[in-house]
Design an enzyme around this catalytic site. Structure first.
Site, PDB file in Angstrom:
ATOM      1  N   ALA A  60     -11.856   3.823   5.793  1.00 19.27           N
ATOM      2  CA  ALA A  60     -12.522   5.128   5.845  1.00 19.27           C
ATOM      3  C   ALA A  60     -11.467   6.226   5.797  1.00 19.27           C
ATOM      4  O   ALA A  60     -10.477   6.159   6.524  1.00 19.27           O
ATOM      5  CB  ALA A  60     -13.357   5.248   7.118  1.00 19.27           C
ATOM      6  N   TYR A  82       0.838  -1.205   0.000  1.00 11.92           N
ATOM      7  CA  TYR A  82       0.000   0.000   0.000  1.00 11.92           C
ATOM      8  C   TYR A  82       0.876   1.260   0.000  1.00 11.92           C
ATOM      9  O   TYR A  82       1.520   1.595   0.996  1.00 11.92           O
ATOM     10  CB  TYR A  82      -0.960   0.002   1.202  1.00 11.92           C
ATOM     11  CG  TYR A  82      -1.933  -1.167   1.220  1.00 11.92           C
ATOM     12  CD1 TYR A  82      -2.115  -1.977   0.093  1.00 11.92           C
ATOM     13  CD2 TYR A  82      -2.670  -1.470   2.343  1.00 11.92           C
ATOM     14  CE1 TYR A  82      -2.996  -3.051   0.102  1.00 11.92           C
ATOM     15  CE2 TYR A  82      -3.571  -2.553   2.360  1.00 11.92           C
ATOM     16  CZ  TYR A  82      -3.713  -3.330   1.236  1.00 11.92           C
ATOM     17  OH  TYR A  82      -4.585  -4.405   1.245  1.00 11.92           O
ATOM     18  N   VAL A 127     -14.121  -7.995   9.564  1.00 14.01           N
ATOM     19  CA  VAL A 127     -14.532  -7.108   8.468  1.00 14.01           C
ATOM     20  C   VAL A 127     -13.701  -5.830   8.552  1.00 14.01           C
ATOM     21  O   VAL A 127     -13.608  -5.226   9.629  1.00 14.01           O
ATOM     22  CB  VAL A 127     -16.046  -6.787   8.612  1.00 14.01           C
ATOM     23  CG1 VAL A 127     -16.524  -5.940   7.442  1.00 14.01           C
ATOM     24  CG2 VAL A 127     -16.867  -8.072   8.707  1.00 14.01           C
TER      25      VAL A 127
HETATM   26  P1  NAP Z   1     -13.903  -0.734   1.075  1.00 15.42           P
HETATM   27  O1  NAP Z   1     -13.508  -0.671   2.493  1.00 15.42           O
HETATM   28  O2  NAP Z   1     -14.988  -1.654   0.655  1.00 15.42           O
HETATM   29  O3  NAP Z   1     -14.326   0.712   0.561  1.00 15.42           O
HETATM   30  C1  NAP Z   1     -13.566   1.871   0.788  1.00 15.42           C
HETATM   31  C2  NAP Z   1     -14.293   3.014   0.073  1.00 15.42           C
HETATM   32  O4  NAP Z   1     -15.600   3.158   0.642  1.00 15.42           O
HETATM   33  C3  NAP Z   1     -13.607   4.355   0.204  1.00 15.42           C
HETATM   34  O5  NAP Z   1     -13.790   5.050  -1.007  1.00 15.42           O
HETATM   35  C4  NAP Z   1     -14.376   5.032   1.336  1.00 15.42           C
HETATM   36  O6  NAP Z   1     -14.431   6.419   1.173  1.00 15.42           O
HETATM   37  C5  NAP Z   1     -15.754   4.467   1.158  1.00 15.42           C
HETATM   38  N1  NAP Z   1     -16.434   4.398   2.450  1.00 15.42           N
HETATM   39  C6  NAP Z   1     -16.008   3.775   3.570  1.00 15.42           C
HETATM   40  N2  NAP Z   1     -16.895   3.934   4.567  1.00 15.42           N
HETATM   41  C7  NAP Z   1     -17.895   4.697   4.061  1.00 15.42           C
HETATM   42  C8  NAP Z   1     -19.095   5.214   4.600  1.00 15.42           C
HETATM   43  N3  NAP Z   1     -19.447   4.971   5.881  1.00 15.42           N
HETATM   44  N4  NAP Z   1     -19.888   5.957   3.792  1.00 15.42           N
HETATM   45  C9  NAP Z   1     -19.560   6.195   2.504  1.00 15.42           C
HETATM   46  N5  NAP Z   1     -18.423   5.735   1.938  1.00 15.42           N
HETATM   47  C10 NAP Z   1     -17.606   4.982   2.702  1.00 15.42           C
HETATM   48  O7  NAP Z   1     -12.676  -1.055   0.105  1.00 15.42           O
HETATM   49  P2  NAP Z   1     -11.140  -1.395   0.280  1.00 15.42           P
HETATM   50  O8  NAP Z   1     -10.384  -0.244   0.816  1.00 15.42           O
HETATM   51  O9  NAP Z   1     -10.718  -2.004  -1.008  1.00 15.42           O
HETATM   52  O10 NAP Z   1     -11.156  -2.604   1.341  1.00 15.42           O
HETATM   53  C11 NAP Z   1     -10.957  -2.428   2.728  1.00 15.42           C
HETATM   54  C12 NAP Z   1      -9.571  -2.860   3.149  1.00 15.42           C
HETATM   55  O11 NAP Z   1      -9.362  -4.232   2.850  1.00 15.42           O
HETATM   56  C13 NAP Z   1      -8.450  -2.160   2.357  1.00 15.42           C
HETATM   57  O12 NAP Z   1      -8.293  -0.815   2.746  1.00 15.42           O
HETATM   58  C14 NAP Z   1      -7.297  -3.077   2.667  1.00 15.42           C
HETATM   59  O13 NAP Z   1      -6.808  -2.848   3.963  1.00 15.42           O
HETATM   60  C15 NAP Z   1      -7.985  -4.440   2.535  1.00 15.42           C
HETATM   61  N6  NAP Z   1      -7.869  -5.034   1.189  1.00 15.42           N
HETATM   62  C16 NAP Z   1      -7.140  -6.178   1.037  1.00 15.42           C
HETATM   63  C17 NAP Z   1      -6.983  -6.738  -0.224  1.00 15.42           C
HETATM   64  C18 NAP Z   1      -6.174  -7.988  -0.376  1.00 15.42           C
HETATM   65  O14 NAP Z   1      -5.807  -8.348  -1.507  1.00 15.42           O
HETATM   66  N7  NAP Z   1      -5.869  -8.665   0.699  1.00 15.42           N
HETATM   67  C19 NAP Z   1      -7.584  -6.151  -1.347  1.00 15.42           C
HETATM   68  C20 NAP Z   1      -8.375  -5.014  -1.165  1.00 15.42           C
HETATM   69  C21 NAP Z   1      -8.516  -4.478   0.107  1.00 15.42           C
HETATM   70  P3  NAP Z   1     -13.583   7.439   2.097  1.00 15.42           P
HETATM   71  O15 NAP Z   1     -12.148   7.043   1.886  1.00 15.42           O
HETATM   72  O16 NAP Z   1     -13.976   8.762   1.567  1.00 15.42           O
HETATM   73  O17 NAP Z   1     -14.034   7.222   3.509  1.00 15.42           O
END
Ligand code: NAP
Length: 276
Positions: free
Chosen positions: A235, A53, A231
């Site tokens: 954010a 990251y 989960v």
């Molecule tokens: P996510 O958590 O599903 O979504 C993040 C997005 O949703 C951001 O744009 C965020 O906006 C928005 N969001 C979050 N809370 C919100 C709310 N209450 N209201 C409105 N919008 C909201 O996606 P992700 O970041 O891909 O997944 C989460 C974590 O999983 C990652 O950060 C990472 O640590 C991990 N991950 C792991 C892998 C892997 O290969 N192991 C792959 C992907 C992700 P804002 O930023 O504006 O809050």
């Protein structure tokens, strides 16, 4: 805050915080630090990151934002597959420890499967654990067959498989999730709001309104109702972090669950694990 028991008996918060895309833009830094701190204050003490990251930027941000709260945290980081061999894994781990500003990673994951034999990665992980550099190890993005191979390669000490799982990605329900449950390996759902794409869904919006909640909270509560599921929403603002933490208190009634089932039906046959 609901807790999940890892293999071995230690418990962690079911709702944690992701950090992908964080720490990369100076203009967002203050908001991201405030978001992580607010999330921890609200009980989301499990923090997920990776050396990938921002090529270390997210780990550095965590060190800066939460260094003074280290004892309260459960830190998860991940190594690139090309670093998952006997020589490179200890170096990658040291670099992550330095950036995080800590002396141990609570859970260290193989980010996805690459060319290094799984038996060698298992061995390297176990050596890091014996050296006290990591407390648990696990994997990410491994489907059922890979997991079976991992265990056969000596990897029965694997604590978790971190996978893409949310309302719109229910593939793992037929094979991988039951398999992990039977083995006592904890599942961790990443991209739980589908990187924001679920937020605008009309069914989620309608259910959220009827429950005086938000679409993000409904999507998170749907995941949290599964026993043993961790989960990790990401954010970028304090408001989103607090909103996400409050999803731990949201109970979805039968009507809401039926509506979600109709809008996001379970798969009828097994599908390969997807990844982002
Ligand atoms: P996510 O958590 O599903 O979504 C993040 C997005 O949703 C951001 O744009 C965020 O906006 C928005 N969001 C979050 N809370 C919100 C709310 N209450 N209201 C409105 N919008 C909201 O996606 P992700 O970041 O891909 O997944 C989460 C974590 O999983 C990652 O950060 C990472 O640590 C991990 N991950 C792991 C892998 C892997 O290969 N192991 C792959 C992907 C992700 P804002 O930023 O504006 O809050």
């Amino acid at each position: 805050m609901k807790r999940v028991t890892l293999p071995g008996g230690e418990t962690v918060t079911a709702l944690g915080q992701g950090t992908w895309m964080m720490g990369e833009q100076p203009a967002h830094r203050a908001d991201e630090i405030a978001a992580l701190r607010a999330g921890v204050e609200a009980g989301m003490t499990l923090i997920d990151t990776a050396e990938m990251y921002g090529e270390g930027a997210a780990e550095r941000l965590i060190g800066e934002a939460l260094g003074d709260r280290r004892e309260a945290l459960f830190l998860v980081s991940k190594a690139y597959p090309h670093n998952a061999d006997r020589d490179r894994l200890p170096k990658a781990c040291e670099a992550s420890l330095r950036r995080l500003g800590t002396d141990r990673i609570d859970l260290y994951l193989l980010h996805w499967r690459g060319g290094v034999p799984l038996a060698e990665t298992v061995d390297a992980m176990e050596q890091l654990r014996e050296a006290g550099k990591i407390r648990h190890w696990g994997v990410s993005n491994l489907d059922t067959e890979d997991m079976e191979e991992l265990v056969a390669a000596g990897g029965s000490g694997c604590a978790t498989d971190q996978i893409l799982y949310n309302l719109s990605r229910r593939g793992p329900e037929l094979d991988l999730l039951p398999w992990l449950g039977a083995q006592g390996i904890t599942a961790m759902a990443y991209s739980p709001v589908e990187q924001g794409r679920l937020i605008g869904n009309p069914t989620l919006a309608r259910i959220a309104e009827s429950l005086s909640a938000t679409p993000a909270q409904v999507a998170l509560a749907w995941l949290l109702r599964r026993d043993g599921m961790i989960v990790i929403p990401k954010a970028g603002s304090e408001a989103h972090a607090r909103e996400n933490a409050a999803a731990a208190d949201l109970v979805l009634d039968d009507t809401a669950l039926q509506e979600l089932e109709a809008a996001f039906p379970a798969p009828r046959s097994a599908r390969p694990l997807e990844m982002l």
